[in-house]
Design an enzyme around this catalytic site. Structure first.
Site, PDB file in Angstrom:
ATOM      1  N   PHE A   1       0.867  -1.182   0.000  1.00  0.00           N
ATOM      2  CA  PHE A   1       0.000   0.000   0.000  1.00  0.00           C
ATOM      3  C   PHE A   1       0.901   1.230   0.000  1.00  0.00           C
ATOM      4  CE2 PHE A   1      -2.513   3.050   2.701  1.00  0.00           C
ATOM      5  CZ  PHE A   1      -3.675   3.122   1.941  1.00  0.00           C
ATOM      6  N   ALA A   2       0.800   2.042  -1.059  1.00  0.00           N
ATOM      7  CA  ALA A   2       1.738   3.154  -1.213  1.00  0.00           C
ATOM      8  C   ALA A   2       1.012   4.488  -1.087  1.00  0.00           C
ATOM      9  CB  ALA A   2       2.447   3.030  -2.559  1.00  0.00           C
ATOM     10  N   LEU A   3       0.995   4.994   0.131  1.00  0.00           N
ATOM     11  CA  LEU A   3       0.333   6.268   0.418  1.00  0.00           C
ATOM     12  C   LEU A   3       1.361   7.308   0.890  1.00  0.00           C
ATOM     13  CD1 LEU A   3      -2.357   7.893   0.930  1.00  0.00           C
ATOM     14  CD2 LEU A   3      -2.379   6.910   3.232  1.00  0.00           C
ATOM     15  N   THR A   4       2.178   6.943   1.894  1.00  0.00           N
ATOM     16  CA  THR A   4       3.093   7.892   2.534  1.00  0.00           C
ATOM     17  C   THR A   4       4.182   8.373   1.571  1.00  0.00           C
ATOM     18  OG1 THR A   4       2.692   6.753   4.621  1.00  0.00           O
ATOM     19  CG2 THR A   4       4.646   8.154   4.523  1.00  0.00           C
TER      20      THR A   4
ATOM     21  N   GLN B   1      10.674  -4.610  32.497  1.00  0.00           N
ATOM     22  CA  GLN B   1      10.932  -4.320  33.908  1.00  0.00           C
ATOM     23  C   GLN B   1      10.900  -5.601  34.749  1.00  0.00           C
ATOM     24  OE1 GLN B   1      11.832  -1.357  34.421  1.00  0.00           O
ATOM     25  NE2 GLN B   1      12.048  -1.310  36.637  1.00  0.00           N
TER      26      GLN B   1
ATOM     27  N   GLU C   1      -0.181   3.288  10.177  1.00  0.00           N
ATOM     28  CA  GLU C   1      -1.642   3.282   9.962  1.00  0.00           C
ATOM     29  C   GLU C   1      -2.317   4.358  10.813  1.00  0.00           C
ATOM     30  OE1 GLU C   1      -3.726  -0.142   8.896  1.00  0.00           O
ATOM     31  OE2 GLU C   1      -1.925  -1.245   8.304  1.00  0.00           O
TER      32      GLU C   1
ATOM     33  N   SER D   1       1.304  11.998   8.170  1.00  0.00           N
ATOM     34  CA  SER D   1      -0.005  12.137   8.825  1.00  0.00           C
ATOM     35  C   SER D   1      -0.959  12.952   7.951  1.00  0.00           C
ATOM     36  CB  SER D   1       0.167  12.840  10.175  1.00  0.00           C
ATOM     37  OG  SER D   1       0.992  12.072  11.015  1.00  0.00           O
TER      38      SER D   1
ATOM     39  N   ILE E   1       7.480   1.992   2.533  1.00  0.00           N
ATOM     40  CA  ILE E   1       6.411   1.112   2.041  1.00  0.00           C
ATOM     41  C   ILE E   1       6.712  -0.344   2.422  1.00  0.00           C
ATOM     42  CG2 ILE E   1       5.087   0.387   0.009  1.00  0.00           C
ATOM     43  CD1 ILE E   1       4.824   3.414   0.943  1.00  0.00           C
ATOM     44  N   THR E   2       5.872  -0.888   3.310  1.00  0.00           N
ATOM     45  CA  THR E   2       6.080  -2.245   3.817  1.00  0.00           C
ATOM     46  C   THR E   2       5.926  -3.267   2.694  1.00  0.00           C
ATOM     47  OG1 THR E   2       5.199  -1.575   5.959  1.00  0.00           O
ATOM     48  CG2 THR E   2       5.298  -3.942   5.527  1.00  0.00           C
TER      49      THR E   2
HETATM   50  C1  LIG Z   1       7.978   0.541   9.597  1.00  0.00           C
HETATM   51  C2  LIG Z   1       6.971   1.413   8.890  1.00  0.00           C
HETATM   52  C3  LIG Z   1       6.157   0.843   7.928  1.00  0.00           C
HETATM   53  C4  LIG Z   1       5.264   1.644   7.210  1.00  0.00           C
HETATM   54  N1  LIG Z   1       4.517   1.079   6.192  1.00  0.00           N
HETATM   55  C5  LIG Z   1       3.784   1.892   5.380  1.00  0.00           C
HETATM   56  C6  LIG Z   1       3.123   1.360   4.218  1.00  0.00           C
HETATM   57  O1  LIG Z   1       3.163   0.158   3.950  1.00  0.00           O
HETATM   58  N2  LIG Z   1       2.447   2.219   3.422  1.00  0.00           N
HETATM   59  C7  LIG Z   1       2.374   3.565   3.669  1.00  0.00           C
HETATM   60  O2  LIG Z   1       1.758   4.284   2.896  1.00  0.00           O
HETATM   61  N3  LIG Z   1       2.969   4.088   4.782  1.00  0.00           N
HETATM   62  C8  LIG Z   1       3.673   3.286   5.635  1.00  0.00           C
HETATM   63  N4  LIG Z   1       4.302   3.809   6.737  1.00  0.00           N
HETATM   64  C9  LIG Z   1       4.186   5.243   7.000  1.00  0.00           C
HETATM   65  C10 LIG Z   1       3.389   5.567   8.260  1.00  0.00           C
HETATM   66  O3  LIG Z   1       2.023   5.346   8.057  1.00  0.00           O
HETATM   67  C11 LIG Z   1       3.735   7.012   8.646  1.00  0.00           C
HETATM   68  O4  LIG Z   1       5.088   6.991   9.114  1.00  0.00           O
HETATM   69  C12 LIG Z   1       2.825   7.567   9.712  1.00  0.00           C
HETATM   70  O5  LIG Z   1       1.523   7.747   9.193  1.00  0.00           O
HETATM   71  C13 LIG Z   1       3.323   8.914  10.276  1.00  0.00           C
HETATM   72  O6  LIG Z   1       3.713   9.776   9.248  1.00  0.00           O
HETATM   73  P1  LIG Z   1       5.165  10.503   9.348  1.00  0.00           P
HETATM   74  O7  LIG Z   1       6.163   9.427   9.568  1.00  0.00           O
HETATM   75  O8  LIG Z   1       5.326  11.350   8.144  1.00  0.00           O
HETATM   76  O9  LIG Z   1       5.110  11.381  10.646  1.00  0.00           O
HETATM   77  P2  LIG Z   1       4.558  12.894  10.747  1.00  0.00           P
HETATM   78  O10 LIG Z   1       3.247  12.984  10.063  1.00  0.00           O
HETATM   79  O11 LIG Z   1       5.647  13.808  10.317  1.00  0.00           O
HETATM   80  O12 LIG Z   1       4.313  13.023  12.303  1.00  0.00           O
HETATM   81  C14 LIG Z   1       5.357  13.330  13.235  1.00  0.00           C
HETATM   82  C15 LIG Z   1       4.705  13.572  14.597  1.00  0.00           C
HETATM   83  O13 LIG Z   1       3.796  14.693  14.506  1.00  0.00           O
HETATM   84  C16 LIG Z   1       2.507  14.295  14.952  1.00  0.00           C
HETATM   85  N5  LIG Z   1       1.481  14.990  14.185  1.00  0.00           N
HETATM   86  C17 LIG Z   1       1.384  15.129  12.840  1.00  0.00           C
HETATM   87  N6  LIG Z   1       0.295  15.812  12.516  1.00  0.00           N
HETATM   88  C18 LIG Z   1      -0.342  16.112  13.669  1.00  0.00           C
HETATM   89  C19 LIG Z   1      -1.549  16.796  14.007  1.00  0.00           C
HETATM   90  N7  LIG Z   1      -2.348  17.293  13.069  1.00  0.00           N
HETATM   91  N8  LIG Z   1      -1.876  16.919  15.307  1.00  0.00           N
HETATM   92  C20 LIG Z   1      -1.086  16.410  16.275  1.00  0.00           C
HETATM   93  N9  LIG Z   1       0.047  15.739  16.027  1.00  0.00           N
HETATM   94  C21 LIG Z   1       0.421  15.595  14.745  1.00  0.00           C
HETATM   95  C22 LIG Z   1       2.453  12.775  14.708  1.00  0.00           C
HETATM   96  O14 LIG Z   1       1.482  12.168  15.549  1.00  0.00           O
HETATM   97  C23 LIG Z   1       3.869  12.390  15.088  1.00  0.00           C
HETATM   98  O15 LIG Z   1       3.976  12.269  16.482  1.00  0.00           O
HETATM   99  C24 LIG Z   1       5.163   3.014   7.507  1.00  0.00           C
HETATM  100  C25 LIG Z   1       5.968   3.573   8.497  1.00  0.00           C
HETATM  101  C26 LIG Z   1       6.861   2.786   9.179  1.00  0.00           C
HETATM  102  C27 LIG Z   1       7.734   3.447  10.236  1.00  0.00           C
END
Ligand SMILES: Cc1cc2nc3c(=O)[nH]c(=O)nc-3n(C[C@H](O)[C@H](O)[C@H](O)COP(=O)(O)OP(=O)(O)OC[C@H]3O[C@@H](n4cnc5c(N)ncnc54)[C@H](O)[C@@H]3O)c2cc1C
Length: 384
Positions: free
Chosen positions: A122-125, A337, A364, A131, A156-157
């Site tokens: 699933f390729a969204l990020t 712990q 997610e 977020s 992307i996992t």
């Molecule tokens: C191991 C792994 C596997 C993954 N697999 C997939 C995948 O298969 N497909 C895919 O599409 N994505 C995948 N992801 C991406 C994942 O869904 C995102 O990392 C996640 O949604 C957070 O986005 P970000 O890393 O850009 O963090 P950011 O959005 O930059 O967030 C950083 C911090 O800011 C906070 N924050 C952001 N916006 C707000 C707000 N409006 N209010 C309050 N706090 C906020 C967040 O909660 C977090 O604490 C994966 C990530 C990891 C680490």
């Protein structure tokens, strides 16, 4: 909804035995080699685990959401990396096609996903869009009977192993936000798709993520999920509602495993002339972990039942994902712990779980995003 308790119990027994006899003994090898042994992947295919969420008419097991969470929780009593290899296909990788795909798309893709012959990601990020997923920048511009895709997807996992991607891209760059986004099925072998190196992660060795780079990738117009432009973000959110209940079930399995290991250790380890399990401060950690894990299980099963009943479960899915992932983190912390110094040492395995489960509060939708979803839904309902 459980359709036939006997059939489900037989499946749960099979998964439980597989976890005990095959997966738990292989945990250290997976952590050391960063690979899941092929014979284990093959056994997972034979057991039908890649197809648990795909209907029987397409060759899957067609589990209801309630059945799926029970099976997934059982599977996740072993290292989370084992679940990850089926996780994207079972969940976010295939469900866009299942929920919103055309009959032709379902017939073309689901049977090979159900057997595990093909893996879906699933390729969204993206680098600049996590977020705030609706701000994604990858473009898919129509050119005759196909689209031309450009952009980079991040973390992307299963991307290195994927045969196809459920891709979210902007088909109308003049529309900012969700309305310009369209969902596609993309063949991973399409010319112009490149892959970054495996990400070096905190945990879950054996589960692989990487960047996926699209450079002038031609995607047939027939691959627009559901045949409609501009509704891809809605598809992604429907997929994530289901995915969040699934991830919550993953958290329960991991929490139950860590708690079982901590209890066993507390009953064996002796200090001050008695098992540490006799100390009330240790008992408090065990009891809090038990109560929270039980509460999370009840919540996840309730959310799953509501989804099976056709309810809109956006709020419940976010509640379950947030609560289960947070308690899983607390159970991991207490388990370390209870193990004391041994909890910090890799040979006991509990520090590996501690690192592995940290992810559940992030992907997610982070805990903060779940809070926003829950509160927004509450306010919307109260204003209606
Ligand atoms: C191991 C792994 C596997 C993954 N697999 C997939 C995948 O298969 N497909 C895919 O599409 N994505 C995948 N992801 C991406 C994942 O869904 C995102 O990392 C996640 O949604 C957070 O986005 P970000 O890393 O850009 O963090 P950011 O959005 O930059 O967030 C950083 C911090 O800011 C906070 N924050 C952001 N916006 C707000 C707000 N409006 N209010 C309050 N706090 C906020 C967040 O909660 C977090 O604490 C994966 C990530 C990891 C680490």
């Amino acid at each position: 909804m459980i359709r036939d308790p006997d059939t489900l119990n037989a499946l749960l027994d099979t998964v439980s035995r597989f976890v005990r006899e095959r997966l738990v003994p292989a945990e250290n090898v997976v952590a050391e080699t960063d690979e899941i042994p092929q014979d284990i992947v093959d056994d997972m295919k034979t057991m039908g685990l890649f197809g648990i969420s795909i209907p029987e008419e397409y060759g899957g097991l067609g589990l209801t959401m309630e059945e799926e969470v029970l099976v997934v929780a059982e599977l996740c009593k072993a290292s989370p990396a084992f679940r990850s290899i089926i996780g994207t296909t079972v969940g976010i990788g295939s469900q866009g096609i299942l929920i919103d795909g055309t009959p032709e798309q379902k017939a073309a893709y689901l049977p090979r996903l159900a057997t595990g012959e093909q893996i879906a990601s699933f390729a969204l990020t993206e680098p600049e869009s996590g977020s705030d997923a609706a701000s994604l920048r990858t473009t898919a511009i129509r050119d005759g009977d196909h689209y031309v895709v450009n952009g980079t997807k991040r973390y992307i996992t299963n991307a290195p192993h994927a045969s196809l991607f459920t891709l979210m891209a902007r088909t109308d760059p003049s529309v900012r936000g969700a309305g310009g986004i369209t969902a596609f099925v993309v063949d991973a072998k399409s010319p112009g798709i490149g892959f970054g190196k495996y990400d070096r992660k905190m945990g879950q060795r054996g589960a692989h993520t990487c960047d996926v780079i699209f450079e002038n990738v031609k995607v047939p117009a027939a691959n627009v999920i559901g045949g409609r432009e501009g509704v891809g973000f809605k598809t992604a959110m429907k997929v994530l509602d289901k995915g969040r209940i699934h991830v919550a079930a993953v958290c329960i399995g991991a929490a139950e495993r860590m708690l079982a290991d901590a209890l066993k250790y507390a009953m064996e380890r002796r200090q001050f002339g008695q098992p540490i399990a006799e100390f009330q401060l240790v008992q408090a950690m065990l009891a809090d972990s038990k109560a929270e894990t039980y509460a999370a299980r009840c919540m996840v099963v309730d959310a799953a039942r509501r989804r099976d009943a056709g309810e809109n479960v956006s709020t419940e899915a976010s509640c379950a994902k947030m609560f289960a992932s947070e308690i899983c983190g607390r159970v991991a912390d207490r388990a370390v712990q209870i193990f004391g110094g041994a909890g910090y040492m890799s040979e006991y395995g509990i520090e590996r779980f501690y690192r592995d489960v940290r992810l559940f509060r992030i992907y997610e939708g982070t805990t903060q995003i779940q809070q926003l979803v829950i509160a927004r839904n509450m306010i919307r309902a109260a204003s209606a």
